[in-house]
Structure formats: C-alpha cells, structure tokens
Design an enzyme around this catalytic site. Structure first.
Site, PDB file in Angstrom:
ATOM      1  N   ASP A  67      -5.757   4.550   0.072  1.00 35.29           N
ATOM      2  CA  ASP A  67      -5.060   3.900  -1.036  1.00 35.29           C
ATOM      3  C   ASP A  67      -5.999   3.090  -1.921  1.00 35.29           C
ATOM      4  O   ASP A  67      -7.167   2.893  -1.596  1.00 35.29           O
ATOM      5  CB  ASP A  67      -3.912   3.014  -0.503  1.00 35.29           C
ATOM      6  CG  ASP A  67      -4.336   2.169   0.709  1.00 35.29           C
ATOM      7  OD1 ASP A  67      -5.546   2.048   0.971  1.00 35.29           O
ATOM      8  OD2 ASP A  67      -3.449   1.632   1.385  1.00 35.29           O
ATOM      9  N   ASP A 136       4.638  -5.666   7.849  1.00 32.27           N
ATOM     10  CA  ASP A 136       5.992  -5.107   7.711  1.00 32.27           C
ATOM     11  C   ASP A 136       6.076  -3.672   8.235  1.00 32.27           C
ATOM     12  O   ASP A 136       7.060  -2.977   8.008  1.00 32.27           O
ATOM     13  CB  ASP A 136       6.464  -5.174   6.242  1.00 32.27           C
ATOM     14  CG  ASP A 136       5.585  -4.358   5.289  1.00 32.27           C
ATOM     15  OD1 ASP A 136       4.636  -3.687   5.776  1.00 32.27           O
ATOM     16  OD2 ASP A 136       5.835  -4.381   4.078  1.00 32.27           O
ATOM     17  N   HIS A 138       4.030  -1.110   7.526  1.00 28.88           N
ATOM     18  CA  HIS A 138       3.632  -0.011   6.645  1.00 28.88           C
ATOM     19  C   HIS A 138       2.306   0.616   7.056  1.00 28.88           C
ATOM     20  O   HIS A 138       1.466  -0.029   7.666  1.00 28.88           O
ATOM     21  CB  HIS A 138       3.592  -0.452   5.169  1.00 28.88           C
ATOM     22  CG  HIS A 138       2.481  -1.389   4.803  1.00 28.88           C
ATOM     23  ND1 HIS A 138       2.686  -2.526   4.048  1.00 28.88           N
ATOM     24  CD2 HIS A 138       1.159  -1.356   5.048  1.00 28.88           C
ATOM     25  CE1 HIS A 138       1.525  -3.137   3.852  1.00 28.88           C
ATOM     26  NE2 HIS A 138       0.587  -2.454   4.450  1.00 28.88           N
ATOM     27  N   GLU A 143       5.425   1.268   1.817  1.00 26.39           N
ATOM     28  CA  GLU A 143       6.247   0.106   2.132  1.00 26.39           C
ATOM     29  C   GLU A 143       7.592   0.536   2.724  1.00 26.39           C
ATOM     30  O   GLU A 143       7.983   1.701   2.588  1.00 26.39           O
ATOM     31  CB  GLU A 143       6.472  -0.706   0.847  1.00 26.39           C
ATOM     32  CG  GLU A 143       5.193  -1.277   0.239  1.00 26.39           C
ATOM     33  CD  GLU A 143       4.613  -2.437   1.054  1.00 26.39           C
ATOM     34  OE1 GLU A 143       4.761  -2.465   2.281  1.00 26.39           O
ATOM     35  OE2 GLU A 143       4.003  -3.331   0.430  1.00 26.39           O
TER      36      GLU A 143
HETATM   37  C1  GLP Z   1      -3.132  -3.119   3.403  1.00 20.48           C
HETATM   38  C2  GLP Z   1      -3.629  -1.682   3.418  1.00 20.48           C
HETATM   39  C3  GLP Z   1      -3.305  -1.014   4.729  1.00 20.48           C
HETATM   40  C4  GLP Z   1      -3.759  -1.890   5.877  1.00 20.48           C
HETATM   41  C5  GLP Z   1      -3.018  -3.205   5.821  1.00 20.48           C
HETATM   42  C6  GLP Z   1      -3.388  -4.138   6.953  1.00 20.48           C
HETATM   43  O1  GLP Z   1      -1.803  -3.214   3.097  1.00 20.48           O
HETATM   44  N1  GLP Z   1      -3.076  -0.902   2.358  1.00 20.48           N
HETATM   45  O2  GLP Z   1      -3.953   0.256   4.781  1.00 20.48           O
HETATM   46  O3  GLP Z   1      -3.515  -1.243   7.087  1.00 20.48           O
HETATM   47  O4  GLP Z   1      -3.370  -3.825   4.589  1.00 20.48           O
HETATM   48  O5  GLP Z   1      -4.520  -4.856   6.627  1.00 20.48           O
HETATM   49  P1  GLP Z   1      -5.331  -5.781   7.614  1.00 20.48           P
HETATM   50  O6  GLP Z   1      -6.139  -4.851   8.457  1.00 20.48           O
HETATM   51  O7  GLP Z   1      -6.195  -6.606   6.721  1.00 20.48           O
HETATM   52  O8  GLP Z   1      -4.369  -6.559   8.390  1.00 20.48           O
END
Ligand code: GLP
Length: 266
Positions: A67, A136, A138, A143
């Site tokens: 993404d 959440d 995702h 989402e």
């Molecule tokens: C973002 C990214 C996800 C990732 C999530 C968790 O939303 N789009 O791909 O898994 O953050 O991030 P973190 O690893 O910083 O908790």
C-alpha cells in the site's frame, strides 16, 4: 494456520527474516510481497544483516508493497516508498527496477490499480506476502467493511487507523485520509502469507484474526481461508488466544517430525 509465539519482538523479527531468507535462498527469483509499519522493521534489519554477513542475494528478487498513502511522493519521509528505500532496498543488492510500491500520486487511480494487479500477475504472482495487522484488524489498508474479494483500489482510512499512524506524522491532521492498497482478494492469491504482530495493542486484533469468525469487519480474518499462513507473534500479541497451548504443541510435534522423531507424535 500455523501460529508461532516468540518471546518478544526481536524473536518475531528473527523468525520472520528466517522465513523470508529461506525462500530467497530456495528461489532466488522469488516475488516477495512487503509491508511497512513498525512491526516488520526488525525483520528488515535482520535481512540486511543476512545480506551483509551471509551473502543473502536479492539481485533477482522482485517485490511488491501492499500500500501507499495517496498524495505522498517517494521523497516524502512518511511515504511507504521512502520507508522501503531507507529500511531495506538501499541496503541490499536488489535491482531498483524490481521493487514496486504503489504510486500515491498516480494520475488515474483506477487505471493504475488495474496496472498494479497486472504487474503482479506478469511476475507470476506473489510467493510470500509479509503482513502486519492494524489494531482494527485490517491487513494492508483494507479497513473494516472491505470486501473480502477486493482488489487493488483506493480506500478511506478509519479514524482508528489515522490515530494509530499519527505517531509517524506528528499529528492526526497530517495523516492522509486515502490510501491505495492491495485488496483482500489480491492478498489471498499469494502462495504463502507471513503475518507478524507484536505488542498488547494487537492482542484483540490477533484473537479476532486467528480465532474469531471470518468477517469483513476484521479483514485479516480472511487469512483463515488461505491454505498456507504462518503467524509469528510475540507473547503480548498472542495474549488473548485461547488455543495457545495447542499451537505450541503443534510446533513441538513439527520439530520432532523434522528431527526424525516423528514416531512419538501423538
Ligand atoms: C498500516 C499499514 C499496515 C500495517 C499496519 C500496522 O496501517 N497499512 O500494512 O500492518 O499499519 O502497523 P504497525 O506495524 O506500525 O503496527
């Protein structure tokens, strides 16, 4: 789903890097799906170390990131392209032409998303998709409420995600509200998924992902439909799992099998 519980975040990073490194050695032309965020940072550091110390060769590896924020160019310090350059690509011998991160500044997003899907197909599909999970539930930026059959497209971020990611931007106002993201359907087509999660803020999402019902309200739960998922968690993220003992027994049985003592598996 295979569930491995490590002591702490560095254990998760080591184990994650071991899976990715083993694939790169087994298939030097592999296609990796990569994720950003705090969770895979240690794994990337470990892969850089494996490249430097053990000669792990990325020269023919192809990557696709999950993404990107809409509106952020590659030189914006919070863009996922920038993250990947600084935390992995610039430190290994990967061919820059083989690295793909969605373009957050594409002119025609619909056409671009289709093109991204086509690029993945043209490379023969993703061999191993690395995934984190949002608080959440995702995956990528799918989402709650995202179709479980969704493809690469634009998605509006929820308030919870904006709040979570504000730590990287300094304030909530600075977080883009839109992102371009692989869909759940795109992710499910990867041949193998490696889900990483650390810390107590992920405990609920991990319980819902692994032991809850499959639901578009927790898009990571769609991984239950995939035939080959490995979840690597630290103790905190695994805290709410009811079947922790069973997952440990599965790993022990697997180990006995590999060391030639399979006969004792009950
Ligand atoms: C973002 C990214 C996800 C990732 C999530 C968790 O939303 N789009 O791909 O898994 O953050 O991030 P973190 O690893 O910083 O908790």
């Amino acid at each position: 789903m295979r569930v491995i519980v490590e002591q702490d975040q560095s254990g998760v990073s080591r184990m994650g890097a071991a899976f990715v490194g083993a694939l790169v050695r087994r298939k030097p032309t592999c296609v990796l799906g990569l994720a950003t965020g705090g969770t895979p940072l240690g794994m990337y550091a470990d892969l850089i170390r494996m490249h430097r110390e053990e000669g792990l060769d990325f020269s023919r590896v192809v990557t696709f990131n999950l993404d990107e924020y809409v509106g952020l160019g590659p030189t914006h310090p919070q863009s996922y392209r920038y993250f990947m350059q600084h935390n992995l690509f610039d430190h290994v011998n990967i061919d820059p032409r083989n690295t793909h991160v969605p373009d957050g500044r594409a002119l025609d997003f619909e056409a671009y998303c289709e093109q991204y899907e086509k690029m993945i197909r043209d490379e023969g599909g993703i061999d191993l998709q690395v995934l984190g999970v949002g608080s959440d539930g995702h995956i990528a930026f799918n989402e709650p409420g995202s179709s479980l059959g969704s493809r690469t497209r634009l998605k509006t971020l929820t308030e919870e995600t904006v709040r979570d990611n504000a730590r990287f931007f300094g304030s909530e106002d600075a977080v883009p509200r839109l992102a371009i993201t692989m869909g759940v359907g795109t992710i499910l087509e990867s041949r193998q998924c490696l889900l990483l999660a650390c810390g107590s803020t992920k405990a609920r999402a991990i319980r819902d992902t692994i032991e809850g019902p499959v639901t578009a309200q927790v898009t990571a739960s769609a991984l239950q439909l995939h035939r080959d998922v490995i979840a690597v968690l630290d103790q905190e993220a695994a805290r709410l799992l009811e079947r922790r003992d069973y997952y440990r027994q599965m790993e022990e049985a697997q180990e006995r099998l590999q060391t030639g003592h399979g006969g004792v598996v009950r």
